[in-house]
Design an enzyme around this catalytic site. Structure first.
Site, PDB file in Angstrom:
ATOM      1  N   VAL A  81      -2.451   5.767 -11.041  1.00 30.46           N
ATOM      2  CA  VAL A  81      -1.581   6.428 -11.771  1.00 30.46           C
ATOM      3  C   VAL A  81      -2.159   6.581 -13.090  1.00 30.46           C
ATOM      4  CG1 VAL A  81       0.448   5.536 -10.642  1.00 30.46           C
ATOM      5  CG2 VAL A  81       0.434   4.218 -12.541  1.00 30.46           C
ATOM      6  N   TYR A 175       6.249  -3.205 -22.461  1.00 31.56           N
ATOM      7  CA  TYR A 175       6.827  -3.114 -21.120  1.00 31.56           C
ATOM      8  C   TYR A 175       8.357  -1.841 -21.734  1.00 31.56           C
ATOM      9  CZ  TYR A 175       8.842  -3.850 -16.371  1.00 31.56           C
ATOM     10  OH  TYR A 175       9.310  -4.389 -14.934  1.00 31.56           O
TER      11      TYR A 175
HETATM   12  N1  LIG Z   1      10.474  -7.437  -9.109  1.00 29.82           N
HETATM   13  C1  LIG Z   1      10.764  -6.784 -10.348  1.00 29.82           C
HETATM   14  O1  LIG Z   1      11.612  -7.734 -10.452  1.00 29.82           O
HETATM   15  C2  LIG Z   1      11.102  -6.229 -10.976  1.00 29.82           C
HETATM   16  C3  LIG Z   1      12.381  -6.056 -12.013  1.00 29.82           C
HETATM   17  C4  LIG Z   1      12.379  -4.498 -12.769  1.00 29.82           C
HETATM   18  C5  LIG Z   1      11.665  -3.193 -12.414  1.00 29.82           C
HETATM   19  N2  LIG Z   1      10.563  -3.569 -11.367  1.00 29.82           N
HETATM   20  C6  LIG Z   1       9.862  -2.412 -11.151  1.00 29.82           C
HETATM   21  O2  LIG Z   1       9.630  -2.552  -9.963  1.00 29.82           O
HETATM   22  C7  LIG Z   1       8.224  -1.378  -9.572  1.00 29.82           C
HETATM   23  C8  LIG Z   1       7.716  -2.857  -8.828  1.00 29.82           C
HETATM   24  O3  LIG Z   1       7.217  -3.131  -8.900  1.00 29.82           O
HETATM   25  P1  LIG Z   1       7.656  -4.572  -7.615  1.00 29.82           P
HETATM   26  O4  LIG Z   1       8.326  -5.964  -8.364  1.00 29.82           O
HETATM   27  O5  LIG Z   1       7.866  -4.146  -6.033  1.00 29.82           O
HETATM   28  O6  LIG Z   1       6.164  -5.341  -7.873  1.00 29.82           O
HETATM   29  P2  LIG Z   1       4.757  -4.857  -6.711  1.00 29.82           P
HETATM   30  O7  LIG Z   1       3.518  -6.131  -7.755  1.00 29.82           O
HETATM   31  O8  LIG Z   1       4.843  -5.950  -6.027  1.00 29.82           O
HETATM   32  O9  LIG Z   1       4.315  -3.820  -6.785  1.00 29.82           O
HETATM   33  C9  LIG Z   1       4.017  -2.956  -7.507  1.00 29.82           C
HETATM   34  C10 LIG Z   1       2.749  -2.251  -6.625  1.00 29.82           C
HETATM   35  O10 LIG Z   1       2.774  -0.841  -8.035  1.00 29.82           O
HETATM   36  C11 LIG Z   1       0.996  -1.160  -7.541  1.00 29.82           C
HETATM   37  N3  LIG Z   1       0.113  -0.543  -9.294  1.00 29.82           N
HETATM   38  C12 LIG Z   1       0.030  -1.753  -9.403  1.00 29.82           C
HETATM   39  N4  LIG Z   1      -0.216  -0.679 -10.570  1.00 29.82           N
HETATM   40  C13 LIG Z   1      -0.632   0.388 -10.557  1.00 29.82           C
HETATM   41  C14 LIG Z   1      -1.658   1.878 -11.328  1.00 29.82           C
HETATM   42  N5  LIG Z   1      -2.346   2.144 -11.968  1.00 29.82           N
HETATM   43  N6  LIG Z   1      -1.514   2.985  -9.665  1.00 29.82           N
HETATM   44  C15 LIG Z   1      -1.054   2.881  -8.452  1.00 29.82           C
HETATM   45  N7  LIG Z   1      -0.388   1.840  -8.535  1.00 29.82           N
HETATM   46  C16 LIG Z   1       0.222   0.353  -8.948  1.00 29.82           C
HETATM   47  C17 LIG Z   1       0.156  -2.583  -6.804  1.00 29.82           C
HETATM   48  O11 LIG Z   1      -1.041  -2.387  -6.261  1.00 29.82           O
HETATM   49  C18 LIG Z   1       1.822  -2.730  -6.190  1.00 29.82           C
HETATM   50  O12 LIG Z   1       1.346  -2.953  -4.442  1.00 29.82           O
HETATM   51  C19 LIG Z   1       7.428  -1.855 -11.192  1.00 29.82           C
HETATM   52  O13 LIG Z   1       7.616  -0.428 -11.336  1.00 29.82           O
HETATM   53  C20 LIG Z   1       8.479  -2.824 -11.463  1.00 29.82           C
HETATM   54  O14 LIG Z   1       7.960  -2.523 -13.027  1.00 29.82           O
HETATM   55  C21 LIG Z   1      10.375  -4.507 -10.850  1.00 29.82           C
END
Ligand SMILES: NC(=O)c1ccc[n+]([C@@H]2O[C@H](COP(=O)([O-])OP(=O)(O)OC[C@H]3O[C@@H](n4cnc5c(N)ncnc54)[C@H](O)[C@@H]3O)[C@@H](O)[C@H]2O)c1
Length: 290
Positions: A81, A175
């Site tokens: 992205v 972030y």
């Molecule tokens: N896990 C938490 O506690 C939490 C809390 C708040 C927000 N979030 C947000 O939720 C979303 C999902 O996170 P998650 O916890 O499932 O993490 P995760 O690491 O399990 O999954 C994230 C996915 O995004 C993909 N990704 C990363 N950079 C990318 C890029 N440049 N282009 C395309 N794909 C990319 C990764 O390969 C991965 O498969 C994120 O935006 C994260 O910031 C997560």
């Protein structure tokens, strides 16, 4: 009965015999694993055709294969992205897959790259801002021709934020700014595309969800940046212990959420039951920060 089967059963009981998202085409970024992969599975169970988008092509392909093998429909469109050319390609392939229609975008891809303010580099700052704000903006802009339409069908965008964006978090200036930024983007889309086209746009700010992002840093997960350098993911075990995280005393439900529970909230927002909800940031936190 499993959580996603229960959700499907509820939809079926309430007059959506083909599923809550039947006939809709959904792009979900970051759906190679974690919350995005769970959302893809839940969406597919509800009749959506799902576009699996992730920088990790192998994982995107695996999720796509498992959805297709389960009898639903998905395609894999791997890409970064952060690559300015990727949004156009993603949207073009999604529209081909959807016979000229796209109904849902979930901007979910992302990671964290933490440092306290006085030690944060420009590279760290701009990488995280671009990843969580510019990337989603470009995808939404590329998809404008498929959302600014009047065909009477549902259109919904969900941008994934974080409680770091709604409340701030020490060590996450980059972030926090980025995740606060998507709440503004969300409200703007609700105001620009709601009146004429009925497009809904909402945010979900997650708290502590169990994925590799919140796992032990010592587990060694990382992402590779376009220049080949690596960003280590996770939270150091010592930091988690020091925060008393094991007891989760700051969370009224006294536990982190699962990726499936997080994904369930995305599905709920995209479902017909939220048809009068737009421009909102909904906290999915087990009650933390109330
Ligand atoms: N896990 C938490 O506690 C939490 C809390 C708040 C927000 N979030 C947000 O939720 C979303 C999902 O996170 P998650 O916890 O499932 O993490 P995760 O690491 O399990 O999954 C994230 C996915 O995004 C993909 N990704 C990363 N950079 C990318 C890029 N440049 N282009 C395309 N794909 C990319 C990764 O390969 C991965 O498969 C994120 O935006 C994260 O910031 C997560």
């Amino acid at each position: 009965m499993s959580y996603d089967k229960r959700i499907t059963a509820i939809g079926h009981q309430l007059n959506f015999p083909k599923g809550l998202l039947s006939g809709q085409v959904a792009i979900i970024t970051g759906s190679g694993q974690g919350i995005g992969a769970e959302a893809a599975r839940l969406f597919a169970n509800e009749g959506a055709k799902v576009v699996i988008s992730d920088i990790d092509a192998k994982k995107a392909d695996e999720v796509t294969k498992s959805i297709n093998e389960a009898g639903s429909a998905a395609i894999s469109v791997p890409g970064d992205v952060l690559d300015p050319k990727y949004p156009e390609e993603l949207v073009k392939k999604a529209a081909e897959f959807g016979n000229g229609k796209i109904h849902i975008i979930v901007n979910n891809a992302g990671y964290t790259w933490d440092a306290v303010i006085h030690k944060m580099s420009d590279k760290q700052w701009s990488n995280i801002i671009d990843l969580h704000t510019t990337g989603p903006f470009r995808i939404i802009r590329a998809a404008a021709p498929y959302f600014r339409v009047k065909d009477g069908e549902s259109r919904s965008i969900v941008n994934i934020s974080s409680t770091s964006g709604t409340h701030g978090n020490a060590g996450q200036a980059n972030y926090s700014v980025a995740k606060a930024g998507v709440t503004g983007l969300t409200k703007t889309i609700a105001k620009e595309w709601g009146p004429q086209f009925g497009v809904r746009c909402n945010c979900i700010a997650f708290g502590h969800i169990l994925t590799r992002l919140t796992g032990a840093k010592e587990a060694g997960a990382s992402v590779t940046l376009p220049d080949g350098s690596k960003v280590a993911l996770g939270i150091p075990e010592a930091q988690q212990r020091a925060a008393g995280a094991a007891q989760h005393l700051d969370i009224p439900l006294r536990r982190p959420g699962t990726a499936t529970e997080a994904a369930g909230s995305i599905l709920a927002l995209c479902s017909p039951y939220f048809s009068y909800v737009t421009g909102q940031t909904i906290e999915v936190t087990g009650g933390r920060n109330i």
